[in-house]
Design an enzyme around this catalytic site. Sequence first.
Site, mmCIF file in Angstrom:
data_model
loop_
_atom_site.group_PDB
_atom_site.id
_atom_site.type_symbol
_atom_site.label_atom_id
_atom_site.label_comp_id
_atom_site.label_asym_id
_atom_site.label_seq_id
_atom_site.Cartn_x
_atom_site.Cartn_y
_atom_site.Cartn_z
ATOM 1 N N ASP A 44 0.869 -1.188 0.000
ATOM 2 C CA ASP A 44 0.000 0.000 0.000
ATOM 3 C C ASP A 44 0.899 1.229 0.000
ATOM 4 O O ASP A 44 1.403 1.637 1.052
ATOM 5 C CB ASP A 44 -0.876 0.024 1.254
ATOM 6 C CG ASP A 44 -1.903 -1.097 1.282
ATOM 7 O OD1 ASP A 44 -2.815 -1.071 0.450
ATOM 8 O OD2 ASP A 44 -1.792 -1.993 2.144
ATOM 9 N N ARG A 84 3.840 2.526 3.093
ATOM 10 C CA ARG A 84 4.626 1.584 3.910
ATOM 11 C C ARG A 84 6.127 1.791 3.742
ATOM 12 O O ARG A 84 6.906 1.420 4.604
ATOM 13 C CB ARG A 84 4.275 0.144 3.540
ATOM 14 C CG ARG A 84 2.798 -0.167 3.402
ATOM 15 C CD ARG A 84 1.981 0.206 4.607
ATOM 16 N NE ARG A 84 0.588 -0.206 4.443
ATOM 17 C CZ ARG A 84 -0.403 0.223 5.195
ATOM 18 N NH1 ARG A 84 -0.176 1.097 6.164
ATOM 19 N NH2 ARG A 84 -1.636 -0.198 4.976
ATOM 20 N N ARG A 88 -7.076 10.575 1.823
ATOM 21 C CA ARG A 88 -6.777 9.521 0.865
ATOM 22 C C ARG A 88 -7.490 9.715 -0.470
ATOM 23 O O ARG A 88 -7.132 9.062 -1.459
ATOM 24 C CB ARG A 88 -7.139 8.152 1.450
ATOM 25 C CG ARG A 88 -6.334 7.783 2.666
ATOM 26 C CD ARG A 88 -6.837 6.497 3.297
ATOM 27 N NE ARG A 88 -6.540 5.329 2.481
ATOM 28 C CZ ARG A 88 -7.067 4.131 2.704
ATOM 29 N NH1 ARG A 88 -7.947 3.960 3.677
ATOM 30 N NH2 ARG A 88 -6.743 3.103 1.923
ATOM 31 N N LYS A 128 -9.249 1.370 -5.657
ATOM 32 C CA LYS A 128 -9.989 0.983 -4.456
ATOM 33 C C LYS A 128 -10.759 2.190 -3.927
ATOM 34 O O LYS A 128 -10.348 3.327 -4.175
ATOM 35 C CB LYS A 128 -9.039 0.402 -3.399
ATOM 36 C CG LYS A 128 -7.892 1.323 -2.965
ATOM 37 C CD LYS A 128 -6.912 0.572 -2.069
ATOM 38 C CE LYS A 128 -5.887 1.517 -1.480
ATOM 39 N NZ LYS A 128 -4.839 0.812 -0.709
ATOM 40 N N HIS A 129 -11.929 1.942 -3.279
ATOM 41 C CA HIS A 129 -12.518 0.687 -2.842
ATOM 42 C C HIS A 129 -13.918 0.614 -3.446
ATOM 43 O O HIS A 129 -14.775 1.416 -3.079
ATOM 44 C CB HIS A 129 -12.613 0.625 -1.333
ATOM 45 C CG HIS A 129 -11.330 0.934 -0.623
ATOM 46 N ND1 HIS A 129 -10.873 2.237 -0.424
ATOM 47 C CD2 HIS A 129 -10.391 0.115 -0.070
ATOM 48 C CE1 HIS A 129 -9.728 2.201 0.252
ATOM 49 N NE2 HIS A 129 -9.414 0.932 0.479
ATOM 50 N N HIS A 152 -12.527 -1.380 8.882
ATOM 51 C CA HIS A 152 -11.535 -2.178 9.590
ATOM 52 C C HIS A 152 -12.116 -2.685 10.913
ATOM 53 O O HIS A 152 -11.707 -3.723 11.427
ATOM 54 C CB HIS A 152 -10.285 -1.344 9.899
ATOM 55 C CG HIS A 152 -9.435 -1.061 8.696
ATOM 56 N ND1 HIS A 152 -9.726 -0.054 7.824
ATOM 57 C CD2 HIS A 152 -8.312 -1.663 8.238
ATOM 58 C CE1 HIS A 152 -8.810 -0.034 6.864
ATOM 59 N NE2 HIS A 152 -7.944 -1.004 7.091
ATOM 60 N N ASP A 187 -10.843 -6.545 -0.399
ATOM 61 C CA ASP A 187 -10.107 -5.888 0.661
ATOM 62 C C ASP A 187 -9.766 -6.962 1.684
ATOM 63 O O ASP A 187 -10.237 -8.105 1.586
ATOM 64 C CB ASP A 187 -10.941 -4.756 1.276
ATOM 65 C CG ASP A 187 -10.097 -3.667 1.928
ATOM 66 O OD1 ASP A 187 -8.895 -3.910 2.184
ATOM 67 O OD2 ASP A 187 -10.628 -2.575 2.178
#
Length: 366
Positions: free
Chosen positions: A104, A112, A176, A206-207, A219, A289
């Site tokens: 990601d 990351r 985002r 996404k998403h 999440h 996901d």
Amino acid sequence: MRIRLAALLLLALCLLPCPTPARAADLDAMIGQMILAGFRGFSVNRDSTIVRDIRERHLGGIILFDYDMFWGNGRRNIKTKTQVEKLIADLQANAAIPLFMAVDQEGGKVQRLKKEYGFHETPSAADLCAGGEFKVRTAGFMVGSTLSSVGFNLDFAPVVDVNVDPDSPAIGRLDRSFSGDPEQVARCASIFMGELHRAGVLSCLKHFPGHGSAGTDSHKGLTDVTGTWSEAELIPYRELIQGGKVDMIMTAHIFNAHLDPKYPATLSKKVITDLLRGQLGFKGVVVTDDMNMGAIADEYGRREAIRQAIEAGADILLFGNNLAYDEHIVEKVHATVRSLVDDGTIPEARIEQSYERIMRLKASLK
């Protein structure tokens, strides 16, 4: 690499139509290609569980993280550029079919590969799109070249959620989304994707079908957007699909009674097969996901969730193995899919369908 991938694809497609009833090895390979998983470790050897998953279960892809969410502290797979490059090379060396090596790397708060590990960081999608197309192009080039330099071939980006609710905890609040204007989202995403492609890196939108109006975070549990989602959130997908630039699309763990009164998008045939593939015409790879996320893990058993995702039309099951951790997750998921085929719940032809899509996409890698 392109020649090797093309040869593998040709061989696979030649084998698939054969009507012989017993093709256990072929079936196991096809199932393995439908799994993309995370693991713990900065290095691997022949005895590593993840390596055995690659060699024995034909694991199709791996995602790397820099932070271990399960423990709530500590690094996960990423220390330095040199270390990451060697890790990816060692993983690929054990794969008969080259792996999707994913990360990601959106920019801003979701990347990351950070400066502290020796990588270049880029601004958030919101900042990029507000700064103009050149800024988006520069960031896309930077991300693409950074990923390809250490061996990543798949970026779980760009986010094409429309910034419907700037206070949305998973999207708007983290900057985002490129924009609240779906046309602008499509333009900025197209530029970003183009730069990834120039570097030989695949992109993943996404998403789907749109997370930007969600008032809660999937999440942590099931997110209902029935009262907030609008068809305008499909505009970026429609335009990018029509432009022929979309490699892969990730589903959202959101519930929308207007689209499916029973299942969230990841598990919905109405959303994936009827809407995404039927109405929007997407013929490429669909990835879920993270199946460990609360919206799925807390609401459905693993076997049921896997069954429904595949029947809905998903090609790749993503188990980040980070929100929750199980060293043997690939073995368990593979066995579950195999049992669903063996008992007749899922036709083998459905597995072949996803396998062919995955192999076509892998053949496009440089």
